[in-house]
Design a protein around this motif. Structure first.
Motif, mmCIF file in Angstrom:
data_model
loop_
_atom_site.group_PDB
_atom_site.id
_atom_site.type_symbol
_atom_site.label_atom_id
_atom_site.label_comp_id
_atom_site.label_asym_id
_atom_site.label_seq_id
_atom_site.Cartn_x
_atom_site.Cartn_y
_atom_site.Cartn_z
ATOM 1 N N PHE A 147 70.577 74.232 17.767
ATOM 2 C CA PHE A 147 71.948 74.640 18.096
ATOM 3 C C PHE A 147 72.941 73.575 17.643
ATOM 4 C CE2 PHE A 147 75.699 74.793 20.756
ATOM 5 C CZ PHE A 147 76.036 76.141 20.733
ATOM 6 N N ALA A 148 72.602 72.305 17.880
ATOM 7 C CA ALA A 148 73.494 71.216 17.472
ATOM 8 C C ALA A 148 73.657 71.171 15.956
ATOM 9 C CB ALA A 148 72.961 69.885 17.991
ATOM 10 N N LEU A 149 72.594 71.491 15.219
ATOM 11 C CA LEU A 149 72.715 71.562 13.759
ATOM 12 C C LEU A 149 73.662 72.688 13.354
ATOM 13 C CD1 LEU A 149 69.044 70.909 12.590
ATOM 14 C CD2 LEU A 149 71.071 69.648 11.819
ATOM 15 N N GLY A 150 73.555 73.823 14.036
ATOM 16 C CA GLY A 150 74.476 74.920 13.764
ATOM 17 C C GLY A 150 75.906 74.535 14.084
ATOM 18 N N GLN A 151 76.088 73.867 15.200
ATOM 19 C CA GLN A 151 77.421 73.426 15.609
ATOM 20 C C GLN A 151 77.997 72.423 14.609
ATOM 21 O OE1 GLN A 151 77.542 71.076 19.261
ATOM 22 N NE2 GLN A 151 79.243 72.341 19.986
ATOM 23 N N MET A 181 71.557 78.786 26.497
ATOM 24 C CA MET A 181 71.405 78.503 25.072
ATOM 25 C C MET A 181 71.527 79.779 24.244
ATOM 26 S SD MET A 181 70.889 76.562 22.503
ATOM 27 C CE MET A 181 70.578 75.014 23.346
ATOM 28 N N ARG A 182 70.863 80.831 24.677
ATOM 29 C CA ARG A 182 70.905 82.082 23.921
ATOM 30 C C ARG A 182 72.312 82.671 23.908
ATOM 31 N NH1 ARG A 182 68.316 85.782 26.378
ATOM 32 N NH2 ARG A 182 67.629 84.681 28.254
ATOM 33 N N ALA A 240 64.673 79.186 21.824
ATOM 34 C CA ALA A 240 65.039 79.050 23.240
ATOM 35 C C ALA A 240 64.033 79.780 24.122
ATOM 36 C CB ALA A 240 66.444 79.596 23.472
ATOM 37 N N SER A 241 63.709 79.184 25.248
ATOM 38 C CA SER A 241 62.789 79.823 26.184
ATOM 39 C C SER A 241 63.482 81.011 26.846
ATOM 40 C CB SER A 241 62.354 78.824 27.255
ATOM 41 O OG SER A 241 63.450 78.483 28.084
#
Length: 257
Positions: A161-165, A205-206, A198-199
């Motif tokens: 997610f941080a890479l996407g951000q 997160m999702r 994501a779990s």
């Protein structure tokens, strides 16, 4: 050398199993003692008798009379004193292990959980440092740090997610149209990976990833895809109010006349 490692591993497993059996035996005695003090003064007697009959495989009904005839009131009155040391061990173990019921079954679980907590703590610390890089627009450095962390935390949803951000923020500050589109597509790819990684329990997160994808897709003019992402985010529910409200607003803009 390999054989030595195998022998050591087998000994460790055997020792762990023996520890677990001993702890369960202590806990069984401690519970009998607890019940004894609550009035079940024959629980030790029947536990002993039934254990022997169960091991023999015979029907208890055939032995109940003989069992009762063997009752020794004087012996039963001494039970608490006889098991005092065992009970003390069980009580100490209860205090020493916060997740006692898990520890009884798997004594090594606490060690694994402690190691995992340390890993998560280290990851969160690094993510905090990377957030500071993003705040001063050091996108290249932030991306490199995140990619390096993925080597230690493969498939970690927070890193993806941080890479996407990072790619999304970098695209925002990019004036070259082609390069901007490349970075936005890279952001989309990482957000999708974050959703997949994501779990099921990590609804936040999702939700955040779906909402972020909706915004990127809307910016790229891919409105049908954007609408699906916003709806997916909304369907998760307001577990993150900001992302949820952004998804509602994004959907409203795409569906208004």
């Amino acid at each position: 050398m390999q054989q030595a490692k195998d022998d050591a591993a087998r000994k460790a497993i055997a020792s762990e199993a023996a520890t677990a059996r001993a702890a369960i035996a202590d806990e069984t005695i401690a519970r009998l003692a607890d019940d004894y003090e609550q009035g079940a003064v024959l629980d030790f007697f029947f536990a002993d008798q039934l254990r022997e009959i169960q091991a023999s495989g015979f029907d208890i009904a055939n032995f109940f009379g003989d069992m009762v005839n063997q009752l020794d009131p004087a012996r039963e009155g001494k039970r608490i004193g006889e098991v005092a040391a065992t009970r003390a061990r069980a009580i100490a173990a209860r205090k020493a292990h916060p997740r006692y019921s898990v520890w009884l079954i798997d004594p090594s679980a606490e060690g694994r959980e402690s190691a995992n907590e340390a890993r998560v703590s280290a990851l969160l610390k690094k993510l905090g440092e990377i957030e500071k890089l993003l705040q001063v627009r050091h996108y290249d450095e932030a991306e490199n740090e995140l990619k390096a962390l993925l080597q230690d935390y493969p498939g970690e949803a927070r890193l993806l997610f941080a890479l996407g951000q990072t790619a999304s923020l970098w695209a925002r500050d990019t004036t070259d149209d082609d390069l901007q589109t490349q970075r936005l597509n890279r952001a989309l790819a990482n957000y999708r990976l974050a959703v997949a990684a994501a779990s099921p329990e990590d609804a936040v997160m999702r939700l955040r990833a779906h909402e972020a994808m909706g915004r990127v897709l809307a910016f790229l003019g891919r409105n049908e895809e954007a609408l699906k992402e916003f709806e997916a985010a909304i369907g998760i529910g307001p577990v993150d109010k900001t992302a949820y409200n952004n998804a509602l607003e994004g959907k409203r803009k795409l569906t208004q006349p």
